[in-house]
Write a protein that holds these residues in place. Structure first.
Motif, mmCIF file in Angstrom:
data_model
loop_
_atom_site.group_PDB
_atom_site.id
_atom_site.type_symbol
_atom_site.label_atom_id
_atom_site.label_comp_id
_atom_site.label_asym_id
_atom_site.label_seq_id
_atom_site.Cartn_x
_atom_site.Cartn_y
_atom_site.Cartn_z
ATOM 1 N N PRO A 1 -51.855 88.404 -2.945
ATOM 2 C CA PRO A 1 -51.755 87.681 -4.188
ATOM 3 C C PRO A 1 -51.285 86.264 -3.696
ATOM 4 O O PRO A 1 -50.465 85.875 -3.121
ATOM 5 C CB PRO A 1 -50.751 88.171 -5.086
ATOM 6 N N LEU A 2 -52.475 85.389 -3.872
ATOM 7 C CA LEU A 2 -52.248 83.957 -3.770
ATOM 8 C C LEU A 2 -52.155 83.393 -2.236
ATOM 9 O O LEU A 2 -51.949 82.422 -1.896
ATOM 10 C CB LEU A 2 -51.086 83.253 -4.395
ATOM 11 N N HIS B 1 -42.972 85.219 -11.002
ATOM 12 C CA HIS B 1 -44.295 85.409 -11.591
ATOM 13 C C HIS B 1 -44.085 86.567 -12.676
ATOM 14 O O HIS B 1 -43.353 87.466 -12.515
ATOM 15 C CB HIS B 1 -45.363 85.679 -10.660
ATOM 16 N N GLN C 1 -47.050 86.289 -15.166
ATOM 17 C CA GLN C 1 -48.433 86.455 -15.705
ATOM 18 C C GLN C 1 -49.166 85.509 -14.767
ATOM 19 O O GLN C 1 -48.745 84.283 -14.491
ATOM 20 C CB GLN C 1 -48.282 86.142 -17.229
ATOM 21 N N ARG C 2 -50.464 85.755 -14.686
ATOM 22 C CA ARG C 2 -51.350 84.711 -13.964
ATOM 23 C C ARG C 2 -51.390 83.299 -14.483
ATOM 24 O O ARG C 2 -51.247 82.251 -13.924
ATOM 25 C CB ARG C 2 -52.762 85.408 -13.860
ATOM 26 N N VAL D 1 -50.428 79.885 -12.518
ATOM 27 C CA VAL D 1 -51.490 78.780 -12.164
ATOM 28 C C VAL D 1 -50.817 77.561 -13.044
ATOM 29 O O VAL D 1 -50.856 76.603 -12.500
ATOM 30 C CB VAL D 1 -52.663 79.088 -12.620
ATOM 31 N N LEU E 1 -56.535 86.611 -7.254
ATOM 32 C CA LEU E 1 -55.326 85.562 -7.672
ATOM 33 C C LEU E 1 -55.603 84.053 -7.379
ATOM 34 O O LEU E 1 -55.742 83.260 -8.195
ATOM 35 C CB LEU E 1 -53.966 85.863 -7.475
ATOM 36 N N PHE F 1 -58.847 83.326 -9.211
ATOM 37 C CA PHE F 1 -58.618 83.095 -10.608
ATOM 38 C C PHE F 1 -58.053 81.449 -10.820
ATOM 39 O O PHE F 1 -58.434 80.832 -11.761
ATOM 40 C CB PHE F 1 -57.585 83.813 -11.265
ATOM 41 N N ALA F 2 -56.919 81.275 -10.080
ATOM 42 C CA ALA F 2 -56.573 79.968 -9.922
ATOM 43 C C ALA F 2 -57.760 78.820 -9.630
ATOM 44 O O ALA F 2 -57.506 77.692 -10.350
ATOM 45 C CB ALA F 2 -55.473 79.792 -8.765
ATOM 46 N N VAL G 1 -49.697 90.400 -11.632
ATOM 47 C CA VAL G 1 -50.532 89.136 -11.603
ATOM 48 C C VAL G 1 -52.104 89.336 -11.211
ATOM 49 O O VAL G 1 -53.011 88.638 -11.368
ATOM 50 C CB VAL G 1 -50.015 88.263 -10.270
ATOM 51 N N MET G 2 -52.350 90.706 -10.830
ATOM 52 C CA MET G 2 -53.867 90.975 -10.262
ATOM 53 C C MET G 2 -53.997 92.248 -10.981
ATOM 54 O O MET G 2 -54.147 93.162 -10.238
ATOM 55 C CB MET G 2 -54.082 90.897 -8.930
ATOM 56 N N VAL H 1 -58.035 85.470 -19.184
ATOM 57 C CA VAL H 1 -57.468 86.726 -18.976
ATOM 58 C C VAL H 1 -58.209 87.864 -19.395
ATOM 59 O O VAL H 1 -57.907 89.064 -19.012
ATOM 60 C CB VAL H 1 -55.980 86.903 -19.259
#
Length: 935
Positions: A100-101, A128, A130-131, A135, A164, A167-168, A407-408, A646
């Motif tokens: 993630p990220l 974290h 939630q995404r 972000v 992630l 998504f960002a 998050v994912m 989302v």
């Protein structure tokens, strides 16, 4: 400087080589820039534009491997750094694409002035939930830096970015479009790939440039030959380079291979293998084996990990490492070994037999786990090498899925689906893994896939205990899909069959009660909910407790028992703060806006644990109740955007219904029709009875506005066919509109029925001024009872809802006019007109004004004019507040803190401000505000 930031290799003594030079390994420095003048100019223009305008931009460099994307990115980064940009550049990795990220982390943690410290980033990741929240925190860090200097964020090989990070990247460029932030990305050409998704999300919101890199021209290839060989290309060399197809990296590798062949008097075969396999054949067997193990581990790998796969002590492989570095195949940054290019790694990797690759990936996974690496680092190897029946791999996939679920969720669902595939049908483990797979798919919003997975598992005739678990796991998907009837049947079947563990039995009972909340017999539903709550409390199962309270809250709200609903939802949010939005809305239903405001402020302080879209729903309901139409509209708009991001559309139908109603109140018929069309479209995807009733009512209001009373009455009757009008909590405050439609259509019996429903609702909520006042207003309209309308207006004075009061005063004024009491009528109508105007309900204010004028009554106060479409006066009061704060230098977060709203709402206001003022940067906004007369 961090290695990943270095635009081209050093000369071995720490210096940077000049453009066009050749290093001692035969590599051409900055070779991709040959023939790339036009592409570089396009990037330079975008860099200059971002610096000059103070607004964002995005560029995507696309092309095949080795075509020069990384080199062009490096040159653009160098230009931006020279122009005063704060720069952070990272590279996504093929075998780390699920961490993630991880991809974007390199961009924000590296550079001369990292956007985030390592500790801050680690804290961000730890906290974290939630995404969207994650972000937003990244956006705040970037926005803060961009307040003092332009920022460039680069990411190489976006096609391998983790979910992630992708998504960002789809959110951040648009979120930061009003700040000088330039996004430079490179990617291979992939139709509908991650890079295309990022560009599509940004297009129309900020300047975007796609820079395709095709094959180099013949002239540019000749320059490469001169750079590498120090001489012009002869016929033999030109024939050789035909195999490169204009790809600069392959050309340079071939030329380097040619130099090696000349030195050793070997014949060099044509094609790609010249540059890579030709060099590999000259390596010692230990070196080749070492490179193959490294290629399995990834482009970047640890020396000791590769040695372990070789089955050799690390010390004995130092000569192999040194030879690989001398050959120009690997770089050593002190921490990791890195293949100098993905094509080099792939050339080594494809020479390993496929069966051996799978075995090596399995061994790599075990090695990484046993030496203390994060489990997620082993997952790519498991996905490539695991065999059916490998329970160790299944357990590891489950562990990682749990870690990334928050998050994912999509990745977690993919991992669990893969884990399920690895479990043979005959093993009991399949049902346990299947249960978790269903839950992950549901969390990811893949409800149909969850349902089909569950039904496949149920078809295998699991034991009773597993059967019950699977049916309980399917509850969330069935509820999300509005299949309450199916949920009821399944839970009843599972409960009747028995064999469930106590906690599963409690969950099934709670899900059964939740399903019954959609039925007409809410007495039976309440009894089932109370029984489920007792069972959940007895077994001490948190999930069952949450489900039971949620069901009881839904039942109470549907029954119109607002105090009971508040009790249930307050208890629910005490267990899990994620349900705070439900508690806030429940407070609003009992006219307790003070508590609603307090909880909204509390939620703003702990936004990390909140369901962001649902919190915006609660904020929108709060603003709507207080007659803040502009703020409510912005809130519901933002809510829909976040739900889209989302992919969990929960309140989009109701949000659009409200926004259409707001537009009608304002007098914007075009916007109202657009929202109606959107509501219908979303209803097709989520056609539950409540959504259907809301859209039918909205159609009635539109039909009335169009003068088609017959159609309007028909739509009200359709609402009644879904369930009694007051069953739908969104419509309860609007029952007066339904009654007026019925009366205009001479449907007196329908009007009486609606008034009786309002009266029954008031009896259940005797302490709620809005409920009792609306009931009196409804009765007064039906009976044409002036005294009752006066009583309604008096009751609503104690309530917090100005638009409800205004409607009651308008009805009272009309009745007073009919009774010939013009003075009193003028007072009531004037109050209604002014209240509507103050809320921005200009169409309603105009309607009341016409009634005043028709009665010959004077106006003590000028009616507020409707806002223009463009310019400063087109801004709403909230937009002006945001504009002034941002012009003063506030970020979205600091402005949100001062205004006690969500940063997402500030972003929505700011977007509208820029559109209405025809500007695209904060600098321009500051200039506009500075030029105002009262500034």
């Amino acid at each position: 400087m961090d290695r990943s930031q270095q635009p081209w290799p050093t000369d071995g003594a720490g210096g940077v080589q000049p453009p066009g030079s050749v290093d001692r390994r035969g590599r051409l420095t900055r070779s991709g820039l040959r023939g790339r003048e036009a592409e570089l100019e396009a990037l330079q223009a975008l860099i200059a534009s971002v610096a000059r305008t103070g607004s964002g931009g995005l560029a995507l460099i696309q092309g095949e491997p080795g075509i020069g994307k990384t080199t062009l990115l490096a040159e653009a980064v160098s230009e931006a750094r020279a122009a005063g940009f704060s720069v952070g550049v990272g590279k996504a990795d093929e075998l780390h694409h699920i961490v993630p990220l991880s991809s974007l982390a390199a961009s924000v943690l590296h550079g001369d002035q990292p956007l985030l410290s390592g500790d801050a980033f680690a804290d961000l990741a730890r906290n974290h939930d939630q995404r969207i929240w994650l972000v937003e925190r990244l956006a705040e860090a970037i926005e803060d830096r961009a307040g003092s200097m332009p920022v460039l964020i680069g990411l190489d090989d976006v096609q391998w970015a983790d979910p992630l990070s992708r998504f960002a990247l789809k959110q951040l460029p648009t979120r930061l479009r009003t700040s000088p932030v330039l996004w430079l990305l490179t990617a291979r050409r992939e139709p509908a790939g991650p890079a295309e998704e990022v560009v599509a999300a940004a297009t129309g919101n900020l300047p975007t440039v796609t820079v395709p890199l095709g094959p180099l021209s013949g002239a540019a290839m000749d320059q490469l030959v001169g750079d590498t060989l120090g001489a012009a290309a002869d016929e033999q060399v030109r024939d050789l380079l035909e195999g490169a197809g204009g790809n600069p990296f392959l050309a340079v590798e071939m030329l380097a291979g040619l130099r090696t062949a000349e030195a050793s008097d070997e014949l060099v075969p044509p094609g790609l293998v010249v540059g890579v396999r030709g060099r590999l054949r000259s390596l010692a067997p230990d070196t080749l084996r070492f490179l193959q193990m490294g290629a399995v581990l990834g482009r970047s790998f640890g020396f000791h990990d590769a040695a372990a796969l070789c089955g050799r002590p690390a010390a004995t492989l130092i000569p192999a490492l040194e030879e690989a570095v001398r050959a120009g195949l690997l770089d050593d940054d002190g921490d990791h070994l890195v293949f100098r290019h993905d094509l080099l790694r792939q050339a080594v990797y494809v020479d390993i037999p496929p069966s051996a690759r799978k075995a090596l990936h399995r061994e790599a996974a075990r090695r990484l786990v046993s030496t203390g690496h994060q489990p997620i680092d082993a997952v790519p190897h498991i996905l490539r090498g695991a065999l059916p029946g490998d329970e160790e791999c299944v357990a590891l996939l489950q562990r990682v899925a749990d870690d990334v679920l928050s998050v994912m969720p999509g990745l977690a669902a993919d991992l669990m689906t893969r884990a399920l595939d690895l479990v043979p049908p005959a093993l009991p483990l399949r049902f346990t893994v299947g249960e978790r797979t269903i839950l992950s798919l549901t969390r990811a919003g893949r409800n149909r896939e969850a349902l089909s997975t569950g039904d496949r598992l149920l078809a295998d005739r699991p034991p009773l205990e597993a059967f019950s678990r699977l049916q309980a796991a399917l509850g969330g998907a069935l509820w999300n899909m509005d299949l309450a009837g199916d949920l009821r049947r399944r839970t009843e079947t599972a409960l009747a069959m028995g064999g469930a563990a106590p906690e599963i039995g409690a969950r099934l009972a709670a899900l059964h009660a939740l399903a019954l909340s959609r039925d007409h017999d809410l007495v039976a539903a309440r009894e089932a909910g109370e029984s489920a709550l007792r069972a959940a409390t007895a077994v001490g199962d948190r999930e069952a407790h949450i489900l039971a309270l949620s069901g009881l809250g839904e039942i109470a709200q549907n029954a119109g028992e607002n105090a009971g609903a508040l009790e249930r939802f307050a208890a629910l949010s005490a267990i899990d703060s994620a349900f705070l939005p439900e508690e806030i809305v429940a407070h609003l239903h009992v006219d307790d806006f003070a508590s609603g405001e307090r909880l909204l402020s509390q939620a703003a302080e702990q936004a990390g644990g909140m369901r962001q879209a649902m919190m915006l729903w609660a904020q929108g309901q709060y603003d709507l109740g207080l007659g803040r139409l502009d703020d409510a509209d912005a809130g519901f708009m933002t809510m829909e955007r976040l739900e889209d991001e989302v992919q969990t559309p929960v309140q989009q139908v109701n949000g659009r219904v409200i926004r259409s109603r707001i537009a009608l109140l304002r007098g914007d018929r075009e916007a109202a029709r657009e929202h109606l069309a959107a509501a219908r479209e979303r209803l097709a995807a989520k056609p539950n009875p409540g959504n259907t009733a809301a859209v039918r009512f909205l159609e009635a209001v539109h039909a009335e506005a169009d003068g088609d009373i017959g159609r309007a009455v028909d739509r009200i009757r359709q609402v009644q066919r879904e369930g009694r009008f007051m069953r739908w909590r969104l419509l309860r405050d609007w029952v007066d509109s339904a009654i007026r439609i019925a009366l205009r259509g001479a449907e007196h019996e329908l009007a009486e029925d609606l008034a009786a429903q309002a009266e029954a609702h008031a009896e259940r909520n005797a302490a709620v001024p809005t409920a009792t006042g609306i009931a009196a207003q409804a009765l007064g309209l039906v009976k044409n009872d002036l005294a009752m309308l006066e009583h309604a207006a008096e009751l609503l004075k104690a309530g917090p809802r100005p638009l409800v009061r205004a409607a009651a005063h308008a009805d009272l004024g009309q009745a007073l006019l009919a009774a010939g009491r013009k003075r009193q009528a003028a007072a009531a109508l004037t109050q209604a007109r002014d209240t509507f105007a103050e809320s921005g309900a200009h169409a309603e204010a105009a309607r009341v004004r016409r009634a005043l004028e028709g009665a010959g009554a004077g106006s003590r106060r000028a009616v507020t004019k409707q806002r223009p479409v463009q310019g400063w006066e087109a801004l709403t009061a909230s937009e002006k507040k945001v504009a002034r704060l941002v012009a003063e230098g506030h970020t979205n977060r600091s402005a949100a803190d001062l205004l006690v709203v969500s940063p997402h709402t500030v972003n929505t206001h700011l977007t509208s401000v820029f559109q209405k003022l025809s500007i695209n940067s904060r600098v321009q906004l500051a200039n506009v505000v500075m030029a105002l007369p009262d500034s």
